[in-house]
Design a protein around this motif. Structure first.
Motif, mmCIF file in Angstrom:
data_model
loop_
_atom_site.group_PDB
_atom_site.id
_atom_site.type_symbol
_atom_site.label_atom_id
_atom_site.label_comp_id
_atom_site.label_asym_id
_atom_site.label_seq_id
_atom_site.Cartn_x
_atom_site.Cartn_y
_atom_site.Cartn_z
ATOM 1 N N ARG A 129 19.982 -14.512 -33.664
ATOM 2 C CA ARG A 129 18.824 -14.936 -34.609
ATOM 3 C C ARG A 129 20.178 -15.866 -35.625
ATOM 4 O O ARG A 129 21.165 -15.402 -35.886
ATOM 5 C CB ARG A 129 18.493 -14.060 -35.556
ATOM 6 C CG ARG A 129 17.461 -13.418 -34.710
ATOM 7 C CD ARG A 129 16.165 -12.657 -35.586
ATOM 8 N NE ARG A 129 15.536 -11.906 -34.604
ATOM 9 C CZ ARG A 129 14.426 -12.387 -34.356
ATOM 10 N NH1 ARG A 129 13.818 -13.533 -34.958
ATOM 11 N NH2 ARG A 129 13.417 -11.551 -33.642
ATOM 12 N N ALA A 130 19.507 -17.088 -36.174
ATOM 13 C CA ALA A 130 20.343 -17.888 -36.925
ATOM 14 C C ALA A 130 20.323 -17.150 -38.457
ATOM 15 O O ALA A 130 19.767 -16.134 -38.441
ATOM 16 C CB ALA A 130 19.567 -19.184 -37.047
ATOM 17 N N ALA A 131 21.058 -17.760 -39.357
ATOM 18 C CA ALA A 131 21.050 -16.954 -40.632
ATOM 19 C C ALA A 131 19.583 -17.248 -41.334
ATOM 20 O O ALA A 131 19.268 -16.230 -42.105
ATOM 21 C CB ALA A 131 21.972 -17.834 -41.604
ATOM 22 N N ASP A 132 18.670 -18.035 -40.710
ATOM 23 C CA ASP A 132 17.327 -17.958 -41.551
ATOM 24 C C ASP A 132 16.351 -17.189 -40.770
ATOM 25 O O ASP A 132 15.307 -17.314 -40.855
ATOM 26 C CB ASP A 132 17.024 -19.341 -41.625
ATOM 27 C CG ASP A 132 16.638 -20.130 -40.125
ATOM 28 O OD1 ASP A 132 17.036 -19.609 -39.021
ATOM 29 O OD2 ASP A 132 16.245 -21.457 -40.087
ATOM 30 N N GLY A 133 16.882 -16.483 -39.394
ATOM 31 C CA GLY A 133 15.971 -15.676 -38.920
ATOM 32 C C GLY A 133 15.294 -16.126 -37.834
ATOM 33 O O GLY A 133 14.818 -15.573 -36.480
ATOM 34 N N GLN A 134 15.813 -17.512 -37.504
ATOM 35 C CA GLN A 134 14.923 -18.227 -36.275
ATOM 36 C C GLN A 134 15.814 -17.655 -34.944
ATOM 37 O O GLN A 134 17.124 -17.431 -34.980
ATOM 38 C CB GLN A 134 15.299 -19.700 -36.371
ATOM 39 C CG GLN A 134 14.854 -20.535 -35.145
ATOM 40 C CD GLN A 134 15.145 -21.809 -35.288
ATOM 41 O OE1 GLN A 134 15.739 -22.299 -36.323
ATOM 42 N NE2 GLN A 134 15.191 -22.643 -34.248
ATOM 43 N N VAL A 135 15.039 -17.229 -33.852
ATOM 44 C CA VAL A 135 15.818 -16.971 -32.600
ATOM 45 C C VAL A 135 16.347 -17.987 -31.819
ATOM 46 O O VAL A 135 15.616 -19.097 -31.934
ATOM 47 C CB VAL A 135 14.478 -16.381 -31.560
ATOM 48 C CG1 VAL A 135 15.363 -15.960 -30.187
ATOM 49 C CG2 VAL A 135 13.900 -15.192 -32.322
ATOM 50 N N LEU A 136 17.804 -17.917 -31.623
ATOM 51 C CA LEU A 136 18.639 -18.730 -30.897
ATOM 52 C C LEU A 136 18.487 -18.706 -29.455
ATOM 53 O O LEU A 136 18.450 -17.539 -28.887
ATOM 54 C CB LEU A 136 19.812 -18.741 -31.454
ATOM 55 C CG LEU A 136 20.122 -18.735 -32.916
ATOM 56 C CD1 LEU A 136 21.697 -18.747 -33.199
ATOM 57 C CD2 LEU A 136 19.673 -20.229 -33.540
ATOM 58 N N ALA A 137 18.380 -19.713 -28.881
ATOM 59 C CA ALA A 137 18.460 -20.127 -27.087
ATOM 60 C C ALA A 137 19.931 -20.419 -27.089
ATOM 61 O O ALA A 137 20.767 -20.810 -27.891
ATOM 62 C CB ALA A 137 17.546 -21.075 -26.762
ATOM 63 N N PRO A 138 20.385 -20.220 -25.971
ATOM 64 C CA PRO A 138 21.897 -20.708 -25.563
ATOM 65 C C PRO A 138 22.100 -22.067 -25.937
ATOM 66 O O PRO A 138 23.147 -22.626 -26.629
ATOM 67 C CB PRO A 138 22.014 -20.512 -24.036
ATOM 68 C CG PRO A 138 21.094 -19.617 -23.715
ATOM 69 C CD PRO A 138 19.889 -19.644 -24.678
ATOM 70 N N ASP A 139 21.233 -23.094 -25.758
ATOM 71 C CA ASP A 139 21.505 -24.464 -26.293
ATOM 72 C C ASP A 139 21.454 -24.576 -27.501
ATOM 73 O O ASP A 139 21.976 -25.618 -28.230
ATOM 74 C CB ASP A 139 20.244 -25.269 -25.620
ATOM 75 C CG ASP A 139 20.327 -25.621 -23.996
ATOM 76 O OD1 ASP A 139 21.614 -25.191 -23.562
ATOM 77 O OD2 ASP A 139 19.474 -25.818 -23.602
ATOM 78 N N ASP A 140 21.228 -23.797 -28.295
ATOM 79 C CA ASP A 140 21.209 -23.629 -29.889
ATOM 80 C C ASP A 140 22.384 -23.371 -30.499
ATOM 81 O O ASP A 140 22.607 -23.205 -31.661
ATOM 82 C CB ASP A 140 19.968 -22.935 -30.387
ATOM 83 C CG ASP A 140 18.646 -23.222 -30.172
ATOM 84 O OD1 ASP A 140 18.374 -24.608 -30.028
ATOM 85 O OD2 ASP A 140 17.978 -22.195 -30.011
#
Length: 147
Positions: A129-140
């Motif tokens: 997850r990003a610092a804001d809680g968003q789930v991250l994909a490999p491309d992110d």
């Protein structure tokens, strides 16, 4: 065997895999999370040759993942216990377990499950997850290489 010493690599994945990436080391750590403490219990549960088990336990102790201590029952035996460093491998073991549950069992095929002790519910699927809680994909994500 790696061509370069992976423990000297600038890549954290290579260094981690060098230490705990082989089957036996990971299964020893898994069993330690499940409460296994003694050499004989590791060997019986894993079915690993004594010399291989001795080597992996030695390496894990030298790396500070496990520590030896006198047996809790007062016998002459020693026990292996996860250190704080070893306990920090819990998310790694959970992620491997969850990946295996999703991809290595046929639908309806029985397998063990990891449950939250208090609720008895399956542990939620882990995802970066990003610092804001968003789930991250490999491309992110991007790896910043050292100069």
């Amino acid at each position: 065997m790696p061509t370069q010493n992976s423990l000297e690599s600038p890549c954290p994945v290579a260094r981690s895999a060098e230490l705990i990436g082989d089957r036996w080391s990971l299964l020893i750590v898994r069993d330690a999370f499940d409460g296994v403490r003694r050499f004989g219990d590791f060997q019986r549960g894993l079915g690993v040759a004594r010399n291989i088990l001795s080597d992996r336990l030695r390496r894990l102790v030298e790396a500070g993942v496990l520590a030896t201590r006198p047996a809790s029952d007062g016998s002459a035996y020693q026990e292996y216990a996860l250190t704080d460093k070893g306990e920090q491998l819990f998310p790694v073991v959970v992620a491997l377990r969850q990946w295996g549950e999703r991809h290595l069992f046929a639908e309806g095929e029985p397998h063990s499950r990891l449950l939250a002790r208090q609720s008895g519910e399956p542990v939620a699927f882990m995802a970066p997850r990003a610092a804001d809680g968003q789930v991250l994909a490999p491309d992110d994500t991007v790896v910043k290489k050292l100069s």
